[in-house]
Scaffold this motif. Structure first.
Motif, PDB file in Angstrom:
ATOM      1  N   GLN A  48       0.831  -1.205   0.000  1.00 35.77           N
ATOM      2  CA  GLN A  48       0.000   0.000   0.000  1.00 35.77           C
ATOM      3  C   GLN A  48       0.868   1.258   0.000  1.00 35.77           C
ATOM      4  OE1 GLN A  48      -2.718  -0.381   3.325  1.00 35.77           O
ATOM      5  NE2 GLN A  48      -4.406  -0.738   1.906  1.00 35.77           N
ATOM      6  N   LYS A  49       1.946   1.262   0.800  1.00 41.83           N
ATOM      7  CA  LYS A  49       2.844   2.417   0.816  1.00 41.83           C
ATOM      8  C   LYS A  49       3.511   2.585  -0.545  1.00 41.83           C
ATOM      9  CE  LYS A  49       3.883   2.328   5.741  1.00 41.83           C
ATOM     10  NZ  LYS A  49       4.920   2.069   6.758  1.00 41.83           N
ATOM     11  N   SER A  50       3.904   1.487  -1.138  1.00 42.79           N
ATOM     12  CA  SER A  50       4.520   1.543  -2.463  1.00 42.79           C
ATOM     13  C   SER A  50       3.533   2.077  -3.500  1.00 42.79           C
ATOM     14  CB  SER A  50       5.005   0.154  -2.865  1.00 42.79           C
ATOM     15  OG  SER A  50       5.498   0.158  -4.162  1.00 42.79           O
ATOM     16  N   GLU A  51       2.287   1.655  -3.402  1.00 41.72           N
ATOM     17  CA  GLU A  51       1.261   2.142  -4.333  1.00 41.72           C
ATOM     18  C   GLU A  51       1.066   3.644  -4.188  1.00 41.72           C
ATOM     19  OE1 GLU A  51      -3.416   1.374  -5.495  1.00 41.72           O
ATOM     20  OE2 GLU A  51      -2.659   0.711  -3.566  1.00 41.72           O
ATOM     21  N   GLN A  52       1.023   4.139  -2.956  1.00 44.03           N
ATOM     22  CA  GLN A  52       0.864   5.574  -2.741  1.00 44.03           C
ATOM     23  C   GLN A  52       2.056   6.346  -3.319  1.00 44.03           C
ATOM     24  OE1 GLN A  52       0.379   5.910   1.471  1.00 44.03           O
ATOM     25  NE2 GLN A  52      -1.767   5.287   1.445  1.00 44.03           N
ATOM     26  N   HIS A  53       3.257   5.825  -3.088  1.00 42.63           N
ATOM     27  CA  HIS A  53       4.458   6.479  -3.607  1.00 42.63           C
ATOM     28  C   HIS A  53       4.438   6.507  -5.135  1.00 42.63           C
ATOM     29  CE1 HIS A  53       8.626   7.639  -4.085  1.00 42.63           C
ATOM     30  NE2 HIS A  53       8.837   6.548  -4.803  1.00 42.63           N
ATOM     31  N   THR A  55       1.854   6.309  -7.093  1.00 41.46           N
ATOM     32  CA  THR A  55       0.777   7.192  -7.545  1.00 41.46           C
ATOM     33  C   THR A  55       1.253   8.649  -7.550  1.00 41.46           C
ATOM     34  OG1 THR A  55      -0.840   5.664  -6.642  1.00 41.46           O
ATOM     35  CG2 THR A  55      -1.615   7.878  -7.125  1.00 41.46           C
ATOM     36  N   LYS A  56       1.997   9.037  -6.517  1.00 41.31           N
ATOM     37  CA  LYS A  56       2.553  10.391  -6.482  1.00 41.31           C
ATOM     38  C   LYS A  56       3.538  10.609  -7.629  1.00 41.31           C
ATOM     39  CE  LYS A  56       2.187  11.102  -1.498  1.00 41.31           C
ATOM     40  NZ  LYS A  56       2.957  11.250  -0.243  1.00 41.31           N
TER      41      LYS A  56
END
Length: 102
Positions: A48-53, A55-56
């Motif tokens: 999830q953290k990787s996905e957020q990163h 996405t940014k």
């Protein structure tokens, strides 16, 4: 049978033995055991953290791409910074910080 006479009666209970064996099986040998569940939850949180990163990063890249398509000054700035391009009548001096040279 002398050996069995020294064992307390509550340890001879077949339901207790079956229950303990079941709990050991569930907690350690089952495919959905406790350590595997904790590992899956940890992996899920990292993803999830990787996905957020990512996405940014996609949003920033899309913004930069839009600027590169529309603004000629942005194209010049990008070429100068990333490809070390220069105009014919100017000199280019590249200064790197000590942390970048490692």
């Amino acid at each position: 049978m002398k050996v069995l006479s020294h064992i307390p009666s509550w340890l001879k209970n077949k339901y207790l033995i079956t229950g303990v064996a079941f709990l050991v099986w569930i907690f350690f040998f089952d495919p959905k055991d406790i350590p595997s569940s904790i590992n899956r939850i940890d992996t899920y949180n990292k993803l999830q953290k990787s996905e957020q990163h990512l996405t940014k990063l996609i949003a920033e890249t899309t913004k930069d791409l839009n600027l590169l398509k529309t603004n000629p000054r942005t194209i010049e700035k990008y070429a100068r910074e990333n490809y070390m391009m220069k105009k014919d009548n100017e000199d280019l001096f590249i200064v790197k910080s000590p942390s970048e040279s490692k």
